[in-house]
Scaffold this active site. Sequence first.
Site, PDB file in Angstrom:
ATOM      1  CG  HIS A  54      53.084  44.821  45.638  1.00 35.45           C
ATOM      2  ND1 HIS A  54      54.408  44.822  45.259  1.00 35.45           N
ATOM      3  CD2 HIS A  54      53.010  45.593  46.744  1.00 35.45           C
ATOM      4  CE1 HIS A  54      55.109  45.538  46.109  1.00 35.45           C
ATOM      5  NE2 HIS A  54      54.290  46.032  47.015  1.00 35.45           N
TER       6      HIS A  54
ATOM      7  CG  HIS B 207      57.465  51.789  46.431  1.00 34.85           C
ATOM      8  ND1 HIS B 207      58.836  51.768  46.643  1.00 34.85           N
ATOM      9  CD2 HIS B 207      56.925  51.038  47.416  1.00 34.85           C
ATOM     10  CE1 HIS B 207      59.100  51.027  47.701  1.00 34.85           C
ATOM     11  NE2 HIS B 207      57.962  50.565  48.192  1.00 34.85           N
TER      12      HIS B 207
END
Length: 282
Positions: free
Chosen positions: A33, A75
Amino acid sequence: MLGVTALVLPGAATASAGPAAESRSGSPVVIAHRGASAYAPENTLAAVDAAGDLGIGWVENDVQRTKDGRLVVIHDDNLKRTTDVEEVFPDRAPWKVKDFTAAEIARLDAGSWFGERWAGERVPTLKQYLDAVEANRQKLLLEIKAPEQYPGVEKDILRVLRQEGWLSRAHVRDKLVVQSFSADSIRTVHRLRPDLTTGFLGAPPVADLPAYAAFTDQINPAHAALTGDYVAAVHRLKGAHGKPLTVSTWTVNDAAGAVRVRDLGVDGIITNNPDVVRDAVG
Protein backbone atom coordinates in the site's frame (compact mmCIF):
# COMPACT_ATOMS: atom_id res chain seq x y z
CA MET A 1 -4.17 18.30 -22.53
CA LEU A 2 -3.86 15.52 -25.05
CA GLY A 3 -6.68 13.08 -25.47
CA VAL A 4 -6.49 9.30 -25.69
CA THR A 5 -8.18 7.39 -28.44
CA ALA A 6 -10.27 4.50 -27.21
CA LEU A 7 -8.58 1.29 -28.26
CA VAL A 8 -9.39 -2.35 -27.71
CA LEU A 9 -6.31 -4.51 -28.01
CA PRO A 10 -6.54 -8.00 -29.47
CA GLY A 11 -7.51 -10.40 -26.72
CA ALA A 12 -9.12 -7.66 -24.66
CA ALA A 13 -11.92 -9.97 -23.57
CA THR A 14 -9.35 -12.13 -21.77
CA ALA A 15 -7.75 -9.34 -19.72
CA SER A 16 -6.15 -10.50 -16.50
CA ALA A 17 -8.00 -10.28 -13.22
CA GLY A 18 -4.89 -8.57 -11.80
CA PRO A 19 -3.54 -9.81 -8.48
CA ALA A 20 -6.25 -12.44 -8.26
CA ALA A 21 -4.84 -14.14 -11.34
CA GLU A 22 -1.72 -14.94 -9.30
CA SER A 23 -3.31 -16.04 -6.06
CA ARG A 24 -2.99 -19.62 -5.00
CA SER A 25 -5.87 -21.40 -3.36
CA GLY A 26 -6.20 -19.96 0.14
CA SER A 27 -3.32 -17.52 -0.38
CA PRO A 28 -4.26 -13.99 -1.44
CA VAL A 29 -1.80 -11.84 -3.32
CA VAL A 30 -0.10 -9.22 -1.14
CA ILE A 31 -0.10 -5.63 -2.43
CA ALA A 32 2.19 -3.01 -0.88
CA HIS A 33 0.00 0.00 0.00
CA ARG A 34 1.64 3.21 -1.28
CA GLY A 35 4.71 1.00 -1.54
CA ALA A 36 5.99 -0.65 1.62
CA SER A 37 4.75 2.37 3.54
CA ALA A 38 5.43 0.97 7.01
CA TYR A 39 9.14 1.05 6.18
CA ALA A 40 9.64 4.05 3.90
CA PRO A 41 7.73 7.28 3.20
CA GLU A 42 4.52 6.49 1.37
CA ASN A 43 4.24 6.88 -2.39
CA THR A 44 7.96 7.61 -2.79
CA LEU A 45 10.45 5.70 -4.89
CA ALA A 46 12.03 4.55 -1.62
CA ALA A 47 8.75 2.83 -0.73
CA VAL A 48 8.68 1.11 -4.13
CA ASP A 49 12.22 -0.13 -3.56
CA ALA A 50 11.44 -1.21 0.00
CA ALA A 51 8.63 -3.39 -1.34
CA GLY A 52 11.00 -4.79 -3.94
CA ASP A 53 13.61 -5.56 -1.29
CA LEU A 54 10.95 -7.55 0.58
CA GLY A 55 10.15 -9.52 -2.57
CA ILE A 56 6.69 -7.99 -2.99
CA GLY A 57 5.49 -8.10 -6.58
CA TRP A 58 2.56 -5.67 -6.44
CA VAL A 59 2.58 -2.04 -5.30
CA GLU A 60 -0.29 0.43 -4.99
CA ASN A 61 -0.08 4.18 -5.55
CA ASP A 62 -2.19 7.35 -5.77
CA VAL A 63 -2.14 9.73 -8.74
CA GLN A 64 -3.12 13.42 -8.86
CA ARG A 65 -2.53 16.33 -11.26
CA THR A 66 -0.52 19.52 -10.76
CA LYS A 67 -1.44 23.07 -11.72
CA ASP A 68 0.47 22.71 -14.99
CA GLY A 69 -1.05 19.37 -15.91
CA ARG A 70 1.66 16.96 -14.75
CA LEU A 71 0.80 13.77 -12.91
CA VAL A 72 2.36 13.16 -9.51
CA VAL A 73 2.14 10.33 -7.01
CA ILE A 74 0.73 11.46 -3.67
CA HIS A 75 -2.22 10.43 -1.50
CA ASP A 76 -3.60 13.58 0.14
CA ASP A 77 -5.05 16.32 -2.06
CA ASN A 78 -2.81 18.78 -0.21
CA LEU A 79 0.92 18.67 0.42
CA LYS A 80 0.99 19.40 4.17
CA ARG A 81 1.18 15.97 5.80
CA THR A 82 3.94 14.37 3.75
CA THR A 83 6.14 17.29 2.64
CA ASP A 84 7.75 20.47 3.96
CA VAL A 85 5.50 22.66 1.82
CA GLU A 86 4.58 24.92 4.75
CA GLU A 87 8.24 25.85 5.17
CA VAL A 88 9.07 26.20 1.48
CA PHE A 89 5.87 28.01 0.50
CA PRO A 90 4.51 29.50 3.75
CA ASP A 91 2.08 31.86 2.01
CA ARG A 92 0.37 29.26 -0.21
CA ALA A 93 -2.22 27.74 2.16
CA PRO A 94 -4.13 25.44 1.92
CA TRP A 95 -1.30 23.87 -0.11
CA LYS A 96 -3.47 21.89 -2.53
CA VAL A 97 -1.65 19.70 -5.04
CA LYS A 98 -3.66 21.25 -7.86
CA ASP A 99 -2.40 24.75 -6.96
CA PHE A 100 1.31 23.93 -7.41
CA THR A 101 3.33 23.29 -10.54
CA ALA A 102 5.32 20.11 -10.95
CA ALA A 103 8.55 22.09 -10.62
CA GLU A 104 7.40 23.55 -7.31
CA ILE A 105 6.40 20.15 -5.96
CA ALA A 106 9.75 18.73 -7.07
CA ARG A 107 11.46 21.12 -4.63
CA LEU A 108 9.71 19.61 -1.62
CA ASP A 109 11.16 17.12 0.84
CA ALA A 110 8.76 14.17 0.98
CA GLY A 111 10.85 12.01 3.27
CA SER A 112 11.91 13.88 6.42
CA TRP A 113 8.44 13.65 7.98
CA PHE A 114 8.94 9.87 8.07
CA GLY A 115 12.51 9.94 9.35
CA GLU A 116 15.83 11.66 8.78
CA ARG A 117 17.10 8.66 6.85
CA TRP A 118 14.72 9.63 4.06
CA ALA A 119 15.47 13.35 3.98
CA GLY A 120 15.45 14.56 0.39
CA GLU A 121 13.00 12.01 -0.96
CA ARG A 122 10.77 13.70 -3.52
CA VAL A 123 7.17 13.45 -4.63
CA PRO A 124 7.64 11.38 -7.79
CA THR A 125 5.98 12.05 -11.07
CA LEU A 126 3.91 9.21 -12.44
CA LYS A 127 6.62 8.64 -15.06
CA GLN A 128 9.30 8.32 -12.39
CA TYR A 129 7.11 5.96 -10.40
CA LEU A 130 6.38 3.77 -13.42
CA ASP A 131 10.10 3.62 -14.22
CA ALA A 132 10.88 2.45 -10.68
CA VAL A 133 8.16 -0.20 -10.71
CA GLU A 134 9.38 -1.42 -14.09
CA ALA A 135 13.01 -1.50 -12.97
CA ASN A 136 12.01 -3.65 -9.98
CA ARG A 137 9.91 -5.94 -12.21
CA GLN A 138 6.91 -5.15 -10.07
CA LYS A 139 3.25 -4.68 -10.96
CA LEU A 140 1.00 -1.74 -10.27
CA LEU A 141 -2.40 -1.11 -8.68
CA LEU A 142 -2.90 2.54 -9.68
CA GLU A 143 -5.49 4.61 -7.87
CA ILE A 144 -7.02 7.67 -9.50
CA LYS A 145 -7.24 9.98 -6.49
CA ALA A 146 -9.95 12.65 -6.18
CA PRO A 147 -10.81 12.64 -9.91
CA GLU A 148 -13.62 15.13 -9.31
CA GLN A 149 -10.90 17.74 -8.71
CA TYR A 150 -9.13 16.96 -11.98
CA PRO A 151 -11.55 16.82 -14.93
CA GLY A 152 -10.15 14.66 -17.71
CA VAL A 153 -7.45 13.11 -15.50
CA GLU A 154 -8.29 9.64 -16.81
CA LYS A 155 -7.12 10.63 -20.30
CA ASP A 156 -3.97 12.17 -18.86
CA ILE A 157 -3.15 9.00 -16.93
CA LEU A 158 -3.76 6.78 -19.93
CA ARG A 159 -1.56 9.03 -22.05
CA VAL A 160 1.38 8.68 -19.64
CA LEU A 161 0.81 4.94 -19.28
CA ARG A 162 0.88 4.62 -23.08
CA GLN A 163 4.00 6.76 -23.45
CA GLU A 164 5.83 4.69 -20.85
CA GLY A 165 4.88 1.34 -22.38
CA TRP A 166 2.38 0.40 -19.70
CA LEU A 167 -0.43 -0.15 -22.18
CA SER A 168 1.46 -2.85 -24.03
CA ARG A 169 -0.25 -6.21 -24.32
CA ALA A 170 1.98 -7.74 -21.63
CA HIS A 171 1.41 -4.92 -19.14
CA VAL A 172 -2.33 -4.85 -19.68
CA ARG A 173 -2.57 -8.61 -19.33
CA ASP A 174 -0.46 -9.08 -16.22
CA LYS A 175 0.94 -5.92 -14.65
CA LEU A 176 -1.65 -3.18 -14.29
CA VAL A 177 -4.95 -2.52 -12.51
CA VAL A 178 -6.57 0.93 -12.36
CA GLN A 179 -8.92 1.63 -9.44
CA SER A 180 -10.80 4.53 -7.85
CA PHE A 181 -13.43 5.37 -5.28
CA SER A 182 -15.25 7.11 -8.14
CA ALA A 183 -17.50 4.85 -10.18
CA ASP A 184 -17.69 7.53 -12.86
CA SER A 185 -13.91 7.62 -13.15
CA ILE A 186 -13.66 3.86 -13.55
CA ARG A 187 -16.47 3.90 -16.11
CA THR A 188 -14.45 6.45 -18.05
CA VAL A 189 -11.31 4.31 -17.95
CA HIS A 190 -13.30 1.30 -19.09
CA ARG A 191 -14.81 3.29 -21.95
CA LEU A 192 -11.46 4.62 -23.11
CA ARG A 193 -9.55 1.36 -22.63
CA PRO A 194 -11.95 -1.58 -22.41
CA ASP A 195 -8.99 -3.97 -22.27
CA LEU A 196 -7.73 -2.67 -18.91
CA THR A 197 -8.42 -4.43 -15.63
CA THR A 198 -10.26 -2.02 -13.33
CA GLY A 199 -11.31 -1.95 -9.69
CA PHE A 200 -13.89 -0.05 -7.66
CA LEU A 201 -12.82 0.97 -4.17
CA GLY A 202 -15.69 0.46 -1.78
CA ALA A 203 -18.46 -1.97 -0.92
CA PRO A 204 -21.58 -1.35 -3.02
CA PRO A 205 -24.78 -3.02 -1.78
CA VAL A 206 -25.09 -6.57 -3.07
CA ALA A 207 -28.15 -5.58 -5.12
CA ASP A 208 -26.03 -2.99 -6.95
CA LEU A 209 -23.10 -5.26 -7.76
CA PRO A 210 -24.40 -6.29 -11.22
CA ALA A 211 -24.29 -2.66 -12.33
CA TYR A 212 -20.65 -2.36 -11.23
CA ALA A 213 -19.79 -5.63 -12.96
CA ALA A 214 -20.55 -3.97 -16.28
CA PHE A 215 -17.45 -1.75 -16.06
CA THR A 216 -15.12 -3.22 -13.47
CA ASP A 217 -13.30 -6.45 -12.63
CA GLN A 218 -12.70 -5.94 -8.92
CA ILE A 219 -14.66 -4.78 -5.90
CA ASN A 220 -12.09 -3.61 -3.35
CA PRO A 221 -13.62 -2.82 0.07
CA ALA A 222 -12.19 -1.82 3.42
CA HIS A 223 -11.50 -4.85 5.60
CA ALA A 224 -13.19 -3.84 8.87
CA ALA A 225 -16.78 -4.67 7.93
CA LEU A 226 -16.02 -7.30 5.30
CA THR A 227 -17.88 -10.61 5.57
CA GLY A 228 -17.62 -13.95 3.88
CA ASP A 229 -21.14 -13.55 2.52
CA TYR A 230 -20.19 -10.30 0.82
CA VAL A 231 -17.04 -11.81 -0.72
CA ALA A 232 -19.10 -14.76 -1.98
CA ALA A 233 -21.70 -12.40 -3.48
CA VAL A 234 -18.97 -10.59 -5.39
CA HIS A 235 -17.44 -13.85 -6.60
CA ARG A 236 -20.77 -15.06 -7.96
CA LEU A 237 -20.79 -12.31 -10.58
CA LYS A 238 -18.72 -12.00 -13.72
CA GLY A 239 -17.00 -8.68 -14.32
CA ALA A 240 -16.37 -6.57 -17.39
CA HIS A 241 -14.11 -9.19 -18.99
CA GLY A 242 -16.36 -12.18 -18.40
CA LYS A 243 -14.40 -13.52 -15.44
CA PRO A 244 -15.57 -13.73 -11.82
CA LEU A 245 -15.31 -10.45 -9.95
CA THR A 246 -12.49 -10.44 -7.44
CA VAL A 247 -11.89 -8.79 -4.07
CA SER A 248 -8.75 -7.02 -2.82
CA THR A 249 -9.31 -5.58 0.64
CA TRP A 250 -7.52 -2.74 2.45
CA THR A 251 -5.68 -1.81 4.65
CA VAL A 252 -4.71 -4.92 6.65
CA ASN A 253 -1.49 -4.46 8.62
CA ASP A 254 -1.33 -7.32 11.13
CA ALA A 255 -1.12 -11.08 10.94
CA ALA A 256 -4.45 -11.78 12.64
CA GLY A 257 -6.29 -9.44 10.29
CA ALA A 258 -4.59 -11.01 7.30
CA VAL A 259 -5.63 -14.49 8.34
CA ARG A 260 -9.19 -13.32 8.93
CA VAL A 261 -9.65 -11.81 5.46
CA ARG A 262 -7.86 -14.75 3.85
CA ASP A 263 -10.39 -17.04 5.47
CA LEU A 264 -13.20 -14.84 4.10
CA GLY A 265 -11.95 -15.74 0.63
CA VAL A 266 -10.39 -12.48 -0.60
CA ASP A 267 -8.12 -12.53 -3.63
CA GLY A 268 -5.74 -9.76 -2.58
CA ILE A 269 -4.68 -7.92 0.58
CA ILE A 270 -3.51 -4.32 0.42
CA THR A 271 -1.16 -3.55 3.31
CA ASN A 272 1.46 -1.17 4.68
CA ASN A 273 3.29 -4.19 6.12
CA PRO A 274 3.53 -6.56 3.17
CA ASP A 275 6.09 -8.85 4.78
CA VAL A 276 3.92 -9.35 7.87
CA VAL A 277 0.87 -10.15 5.77
CA ARG A 278 2.78 -12.40 3.39
CA ASP A 279 4.22 -14.42 6.24
CA ALA A 280 0.78 -14.74 7.85
CA VAL A 281 -1.12 -15.95 4.79
CA GLY A 282 1.67 -18.02 3.28
